[in-house]
Design an enzyme around this catalytic site. Structure first.
Site, PDB file in Angstrom:
ATOM      1  N   LYS A   1       0.078   4.218  -0.260  1.00  7.07           N
ATOM      2  CA  LYS A   1      -0.587   5.412   0.310  1.00  7.07           C
ATOM      3  C   LYS A   1      -0.354   6.608  -0.617  1.00  7.07           C
ATOM      4  CE  LYS A   1       0.337   3.531   4.842  1.00  7.07           C
ATOM      5  NZ  LYS A   1       0.059   3.695   6.220  1.00  7.07           N
TER       6      LYS A   1
ATOM      7  N   GLU B   1      -5.643  -4.896  10.485  1.00  2.99           N
ATOM      8  CA  GLU B   1      -4.620  -3.875  10.695  1.00  2.99           C
ATOM      9  C   GLU B   1      -4.936  -3.084  11.969  1.00  2.99           C
ATOM     10  OE1 GLU B   1      -2.509  -2.793   6.778  1.00  2.99           O
ATOM     11  OE2 GLU B   1      -4.191  -1.437   7.025  1.00  2.99           O
TER      12      GLU B   1
ATOM     13  N   SER C   1       3.236  -2.283  10.349  1.00  2.42           N
ATOM     14  CA  SER C   1       4.674  -2.335  10.618  1.00  2.42           C
ATOM     15  C   SER C   1       5.316  -3.674  10.276  1.00  2.42           C
ATOM     16  CB  SER C   1       4.960  -1.942  12.079  1.00  2.42           C
ATOM     17  OG  SER C   1       4.552  -0.600  12.312  1.00  2.42           O
TER      18      SER C   1
ATOM     19  N   GLY D   1       2.373   2.146  10.675  1.00  2.00           N
ATOM     20  CA  GLY D   1       3.388   3.191  10.553  1.00  2.00           C
ATOM     21  C   GLY D   1       4.056   3.567  11.866  1.00  2.00           C
TER      22      GLY D   1
ATOM     23  N   HIS E   1      -9.583   1.272   4.546  1.00  2.00           N
ATOM     24  CA  HIS E   1      -8.339   1.461   5.292  1.00  2.00           C
ATOM     25  C   HIS E   1      -8.612   2.395   6.471  1.00  2.00           C
ATOM     26  CE1 HIS E   1      -4.237   2.528   6.331  1.00  2.00           C
ATOM     27  NE2 HIS E   1      -3.853   1.480   5.642  1.00  2.00           N
TER      28      HIS E   1
ATOM     29  N   ASN F   1       0.876  -1.178   0.000  1.00  2.39           N
ATOM     30  CA  ASN F   1       0.000   0.000   0.000  1.00  2.39           C
ATOM     31  C   ASN F   1       0.911   1.225   0.000  1.00  2.39           C
ATOM     32  OD1 ASN F   1      -1.809   2.048   0.465  1.00  2.39           O
ATOM     33  ND2 ASN F   1      -2.224   1.481   2.606  1.00  2.39           N
TER      34      ASN F   1
ATOM     35  N   GLU G   1      -7.023   4.725   7.634  1.00  7.10           N
ATOM     36  CA  GLU G   1      -6.734   6.146   7.362  1.00  7.10           C
ATOM     37  C   GLU G   1      -7.916   6.806   6.653  1.00  7.10           C
ATOM     38  OE1 GLU G   1      -2.957   5.624   5.431  1.00  7.10           O
ATOM     39  OE2 GLU G   1      -2.061   5.006   7.334  1.00  7.10           O
TER      40      GLU G   1
HETATM   41  C1  PEP Z   1      -0.868   0.175   5.914  1.00  3.12           C
HETATM   42  O1  PEP Z   1      -0.925   1.369   5.720  1.00  3.12           O
HETATM   43  O2  PEP Z   1      -1.736  -0.560   5.429  1.00  3.12           O
HETATM   44  C2  PEP Z   1       0.241  -0.356   6.694  1.00  3.12           C
HETATM   45  C3  PEP Z   1       0.186  -1.577   7.117  1.00  3.12           C
HETATM   46  O3  PEP Z   1       1.298   0.512   6.936  1.00  3.12           O
HETATM   47  P1  PEP Z   1       2.740   0.159   7.592  1.00  3.12           P
HETATM   48  O4  PEP Z   1       3.186  -1.151   7.003  1.00  3.12           O
HETATM   49  O5  PEP Z   1       3.616   1.294   7.193  1.00  3.12           O
HETATM   50  O6  PEP Z   1       2.526   0.051   9.056  1.00  3.12           O
END
Ligand code: PEP
Length: 260
Positions: free
Chosen positions: A17, A176, A221, A182, A101, A15, A103
């Site tokens: 983003k 998630e 992460s 992040g 997501h 992803n 976000e």
């Molecule tokens: C994500 O945005 O779906 C995600 C898992 O981000 P990160 O791997 O950077 O934590």
């Protein structure tokens, strides 16, 4: 009896983003080079910003690196300035789309779009109609985990976000935890295991045998150094990867968790 999850082919999806311009597509070319030298047993997708979907698909990596978008509008077309429909993504060459997501579920004050599970369900229906496969994200806030509400929150998001018409071929769930995205923090193996088992049970209860074949990704992460441990957890059928998907070497290092 063998568990139906044993036969599931994992998916590792990146992803990006709101990162990347045309020049950054060289990382996908580098990823392709890495993958050509590896033997691995998972599907791979890169979910690019809408501006790059067409160019990524035009690189023609086919099933080796599938193209995805990061969101779609629930409507096919219309007065929705700035939005992109599932049909448009499909037309641009996408095979996948991320929906729900965290976000985007987050409220406007936290930089999100306040998307409810009802909206997420409508987007999934739009994706299905356009013959795009959805990666639907669910996950708890840190405050919800601290309150002991994780399973309740994730269960409700799942129930309300998934249409009844889901099949293992066209949807993937991504667990998630919002606090792990992040942040460099990852839940313990036990915590991930408990949530994935809960999701699997809910999928089987709702969809029967096909629910046992749906992929459940972990996201938050994930990096090369922790991917093998995380991907070995029962009912973890791949990863949704943010930051570490931007660099070919890191992303390939995560895919290497499925090296044969
Ligand atoms: C994500 O945005 O779906 C995600 C898992 O981000 P990160 O791997 O950077 O934590």
């Amino acid at each position: 009896m063998t568990s139906p999850t044993k036969k599931i082919k994992p998916l590792v999806a990146g992803n990006w983003k709101m990162n990347g311009t045309g020049a950054d597509l060289r990382e996908v070319r580098r990823l392709h080079t890495h993958l050509s030298k590896m033997k691995y047993g998972c599907d791979v997708a890169v979910c690019a910003p809408a501006t790059l979907v067409h160019r990524l698909a035009a690189m023609k990596f086919g099933a080796k690196i599938m193209t995805g978008g990061q969101d779609c509008h629930a409507a096919e077309k219309g007065a929705h300035t700035g939005d992109v429909s599932a049909e448009m993504l499909k037309d641009a060459g996408a095979k996948w789309v991320i929906v729900g997501h965290s976000e985007r579920r987050a409220d406007v004050k936290r930089g999100g779009h306040g998307e409810t599970s009802k909206i997420v369900r409508e987007k999934m229906l739009a994706a299905q109609k356009a013959e795009l496969r959805s990666i639907v994200c669910v996950g708890e806030l840190l405050s919800e985990r601290k309150a002991g509400d994780t399973l309740k929150v994730v269960g409700a998001q799942l129930r309300q976000s998934l249409p009844d018409t889901c099949s293992a071929a066209d949807i993937v769930i991504a667990y998630e935890p919002v606090w792990a995205i992040g942040s460099g923090l990852t839940p313990s193996v036990e915590q991930i295991s408990a949530v994935h088992a809960h999701i699997r049970k809910a999928l089987v209860r709702r969809f029967g045998t096909p629910g046992g074949a749906m992929r459940i990704l972990y996201g938050g992460s994930v990096k090369p150094s922790n991917a093998s441990e995380l991907m070995m957890i029962k009912d973890v059928n791949g990863a949704l990867v943010g930051g570490a998907s931007l660099k070919a070497q890191d992303f390939a290092g995560i895919i290497a968790a499925y090296q044969r």
